[in-house]
Design an enzyme around this catalytic site. Structure first.
Site, short mmCIF file in Angstrom:
data_model
loop_
_atom_site.label_atom_id
_atom_site.label_comp_id
_atom_site.label_asym_id
_atom_site.label_seq_id
_atom_site.Cartn_x
_atom_site.Cartn_y
_atom_site.Cartn_z
N HIS A 153 0.86 -1.18 0.00
CA HIS A 153 0.00 0.00 0.00
C HIS A 153 0.90 1.23 0.00
O HIS A 153 1.67 1.45 0.93
CB HIS A 153 -0.92 0.01 1.22
CG HIS A 153 -1.84 1.20 1.25
ND1 HIS A 153 -3.07 1.21 0.63
CD2 HIS A 153 -1.69 2.42 1.84
CE1 HIS A 153 -3.64 2.37 0.81
NE2 HIS A 153 -2.83 3.13 1.55
N CYS A 154 0.80 2.04 -1.05
CA CYS A 154 1.66 3.20 -1.22
C CYS A 154 0.96 4.44 -0.68
O CYS A 154 -0.10 4.84 -1.17
CB CYS A 154 2.00 3.38 -2.71
SG CYS A 154 3.13 4.75 -3.02
N LYS A 155 1.57 5.06 0.31
CA LYS A 155 1.01 6.29 0.88
C LYS A 155 1.23 7.49 -0.03
O LYS A 155 0.49 8.47 0.05
CB LYS A 155 1.62 6.56 2.24
CG LYS A 155 1.26 5.52 3.29
CD LYS A 155 1.86 5.88 4.64
CE LYS A 155 1.47 4.85 5.70
NZ LYS A 155 2.05 5.19 7.03
N ASN A 158 -1.67 6.94 -2.33
CA ASN A 158 -2.93 6.81 -1.60
C ASN A 158 -3.77 5.65 -2.13
O ASN A 158 -4.99 5.70 -2.14
CB ASN A 158 -3.73 8.12 -1.66
CG ASN A 158 -4.85 8.14 -0.63
OD1 ASN A 158 -4.79 7.45 0.39
ND2 ASN A 158 -5.89 8.93 -0.90
#
Length: 398
Positions: A153-155, A158
């Site tokens: 999950h890439c912040k 998003n």
């Protein structure tokens, strides 16, 4: 073995402390545009806009021909490619096909009862999404949905990076590295030429009406704005520092994903194996620490017993040495003064016995505490002046 200190990764939001409670669920995120945006996502877009404005509005117009045309082409392709691949990565829904096929995909998911199921996904069935999933599907706790071929999950985006949008993410990463590299090269060239030959950077027609090299124009050719050399160089220094930090981070990320390609695993698999390895290491250290405590205590007691042995063994040796010294002195004096007497008792025998008994008694009084508890004692045997054996009498028998 250190079970209470281990942190477990939750795959779905859990607000209740009891396992029998129902865990309330939230509405799944469709893609990276779902509200609310992540702070790192906003920072990433601000950096992109800043570098694009500085590169195309200030520094590339200062380059002489044909370098400005080459820079416009390479930098323009890099920035545009990163823009569209970034948009595609954020827009594509990485959820599993069975999840996307549901009609109520945007509504809150059913409640999850931890008393009935220990895991979110069990036997290839997700009890939150209530669908059958594949073996490489993982339920993301942030997006609250099952992602097909989950990687991470890439912040910054998003959204989750999975099988459906991974290659868009990879192309966006490479294009970002190329664009930032071009920014650093262009600014360093202008920084060096500003001190070597600033006239090379003043080839635009707008500089013909300006005298001196202390005033510069930015945002050429559409909206020329005057600025000083100090302002131009300060902005160049700040931009190079920011670009260098971004380039190092992106190159590290690219190298990590190339390593994952070589190993044939995903980011989630790598993190999972690393956590399992750290957990086994902590368990091994806990076992070793527990097993070393009894060994250390046994070793300590053994050392204490060994330290006590010399003190016990030294008392008989001191006693025998003192007796031998006294008897040796007495024999030397007796040989000079007395003659030999055969068939009768030696006149010095009683004196020898009395002296020996006195020496033994004095030594036993001094070492009474050390010899207490010993039932049997060896009787010292000495020789008189004639060489015959003389056995000292036990003082306790008198």
């Amino acid at each position: 073995m250190n079970c209470f200190g281990r942190r477990f990764r939750r795959t779905a939001p859990a607000h209740g402390s009891s396992k029998s409670e129902l865990v309330p669920s939230k509405t799944p995120r469709i893609n990276g545009w779902s509200w609310p945006p992540q702070p790192l996502q906003v920072v990433g877009w601000l950096v992109y806009i800043y570098l694009a404005v500085i590169t195309f509005g200030i520094y590339i117009p200062l380059l002489p021909w044909p370098w400005n045309g080459v820079s416009y082409a390479i930098s323009g392709i890099s920035f545009l490619l990163h823009f569209f691949t970034n948009i595609a990565t954020v827009t594509i829904d990485p959820a599993d096909a069975s999840v996307r096929a549901k009609k109520n995909y945007s509504t809150p998911l059913p409640l999850f009862d931890r008393a009935k199921h220990a895991h979110i996904i069990q036997d290839l069935h997700c009890y939150l999404c209530d669908v059958k999933v594949g073996p490489k599907v993982k339920h993301c706790g942030v997006c609250n949905k099952c992602v097909e071929g989950f990687d991470h999950h890439c912040k910054w985006l998003n959204t989750c990076v999975g099988q459906r949008n991974y290659w868009w993410f990879f192309v966006a990463l490479i294009s970002a590295i190329l664009a930032i590299f071009m920014v650093i090269v262009v600014i360093l060239f202008i920084f060096v030429q500003h001190y070597l030959d600033p006239n090379i950077l003043r080839t635009a027609p707008q500089f013909e009406t300006m005298q001196g090299n202390t005033t510069w124009l930015v945002f050429l050719p559409l909206a020329p704005i005057k600025t000083s050399s100090a302002g131009l160089l300060t902005l160049a220094f700040i931009t190079v520092m920011l670009s260098t930090v971004c380039l190092l981070l992106l190159c590290h990320l690219l190298g990590f994903h190339l390593y994952l390609f070589y190993k044939g695993i995903s980011t989630y698999d790598y993190v999972k194996k690393r956590r399992q390895k750290e957990g086994r290491k902590r368990d091994t250290e806990a076992k070793n620490s527990c097993s070393s405590k009894p060994h250390s205590s046994n070793q300590k007691s053994q050392e204490e017993s060994n330290n006590c042995e010399p003190t016990l063994s030294q008392s008989p040796s001191r006693l025998s040495d003192s007796i031998c010294a006294e008897l040796e002195n007495f024999k030397k004096s007796a040989e000079k003064q007395n003659s030999f007497n055969y068939g009768t008792e030696n006149p010095t025998k009683n004196e020898t016995s009395s002296i020996s008994m006195s020496v033994i008694n004095s030594q036993k009084v001094d070492n009474n505490e050390e010899d207490q508890g010993t039932s049997e004692k060896s009787t010292p045997v000495t020789r008189n002046a004639l060489g015959s054996s003389v056995m000292a009498r036990d003082p306790t028998s008198q």
